[in-house]
Design an enzyme around this catalytic site. Sequence first.
Site, PDB file in Angstrom:
ATOM      1  N   ASP A  11       0.861  -1.190   0.000  1.00 41.07           N
ATOM      2  CA  ASP A  11       0.000   0.000   0.000  1.00 41.07           C
ATOM      3  C   ASP A  11       0.894   1.235   0.000  1.00 41.07           C
ATOM      4  O   ASP A  11       1.741   1.404   0.881  1.00 41.07           O
ATOM      5  CB  ASP A  11      -0.896  -0.018   1.248  1.00 41.07           C
ATOM      6  N   ASP A 105      -3.762   2.416  -5.356  1.00 44.60           N
ATOM      7  CA  ASP A 105      -2.485   2.432  -4.624  1.00 44.60           C
ATOM      8  C   ASP A 105      -2.285   1.203  -3.742  1.00 44.60           C
ATOM      9  O   ASP A 105      -1.542   1.252  -2.769  1.00 44.60           O
ATOM     10  CB  ASP A 105      -2.390   3.704  -3.778  1.00 44.60           C
ATOM     11  N   GLU A 106      -2.929   0.118  -4.102  1.00 48.65           N
ATOM     12  CA  GLU A 106      -2.923  -1.047  -3.224  1.00 48.65           C
ATOM     13  C   GLU A 106      -2.850  -2.344  -4.034  1.00 48.65           C
ATOM     14  O   GLU A 106      -3.589  -2.501  -5.006  1.00 48.65           O
ATOM     15  CB  GLU A 106      -4.247  -1.032  -2.459  1.00 48.65           C
TER      16      GLU A 106
HETATM   17 MG   LIG Z   1      -2.463   3.956   0.357  1.00 50.53          MG
END
Ligand SMILES: [Mg+2]
Length: 385
Positions: A11, A105-106
């Site tokens: 993340d 974003d993961e």
């Molecule tokens: Mg993040």
Amino acid sequence: MSNHRTIAHFDLDAFFVSVECIHNPALKGLPLIVGGTRQRGVVAACSYEARKYGVHSAMPMATALRLCPQATVVKGAREEYSKYSRRVTEIIADQAPRFEKASIDEFYLDLSGMEKYFNPMQWTMQLRSQIMEKTGLPISFGLATSKLVAKIATNLAKPNGYLRVEPGREKEFLAPLKVNAIPGVGKQTHQLLLSLGIQTIGDISHRKAEDMEFLMGKQGAELWYKSQGIHHEEVIQFSETKSLSTETTFDTDSDQLDFIISELTRMTEALAYDLRGDNKTAGCIAIKIRYADFETQTRQMAIPYTCYEDDLIPAMKALLSKAYQKNKPVRLLGVRLSELTSGYLQTSLFEQTPKKTALYQAVDSLKKKFGIDSITRARNLQSGH
Ligand SMILES: [Mg+2]
């Protein structure tokens, strides 16, 4: 051979904020808020410095600025975030045997079986260094035997850290954590658990599964399994070519540009609705035009991740103006959205006002209630290679 799975969860730390700081290093270390207009917008992301004042994402901008009046507010550049997200995706895709892009974003990586050849912890640490070197973005990871425990480990390791939970020690790792450390336990569930005298994950795991089910139904039983570190969800391989598309063949060929635009608009709207229904965003749009003589043209372009026709329709029109040959009768039109990624909510945070998001939700629920047969009929979810 070991019989447990090995899952890494990556993340990016305060992703939008980190991108802003790459572009303007003077922002580093400041309380920074990324979001819509100062007065009516919502917080899309904020720096750890702003979080210290109680600011968090999805909070109305007015509230955030009351808590932290000295914060710097930047509007945010979705194109840039999409670009960086793609770069990270490419680095991971290059190395990982199997990975899922869970949001902009993961990422989840399935490293099961790797221990025969590499030390998974070392391998994952190297991948993290590479991502940070090549993109300049800080990223954290958790390594565990399930997606659930890996994600919780990441959250604990943040910012700029990593954490491994050894196989067999999941329950022990989870026990002291607050129940709302379990992803998906929102305010309401948290309140309910507190009212039952349950504060930590250990408070759940020490009870019997049947008792939890009796108290909270199916959700209670699920929480009990999670509290034991038992979670079997698979890593779903990300595929750029997986797409959502629709096509229409006309009974009568048409050379009317107005008609062609309105058809493509209708199709784009239908796909955007499907996208939101799937809780997805798209990073690429393509159109297809087949003329009466069967000449077929397709054009595609990368776009900032979105699930809104407000973004998709202008892109569709730009493609049309490049591809369309005037006065040639058209027999078939198609629209395709690809580079599908989860995370509808994150995109909606960028809407200028929460009002617009609410409007989309209202329209979607009406569509759902009354149905639009054009969507169900034309819907075509396909997966290519
Ligand atoms: Mg993040």
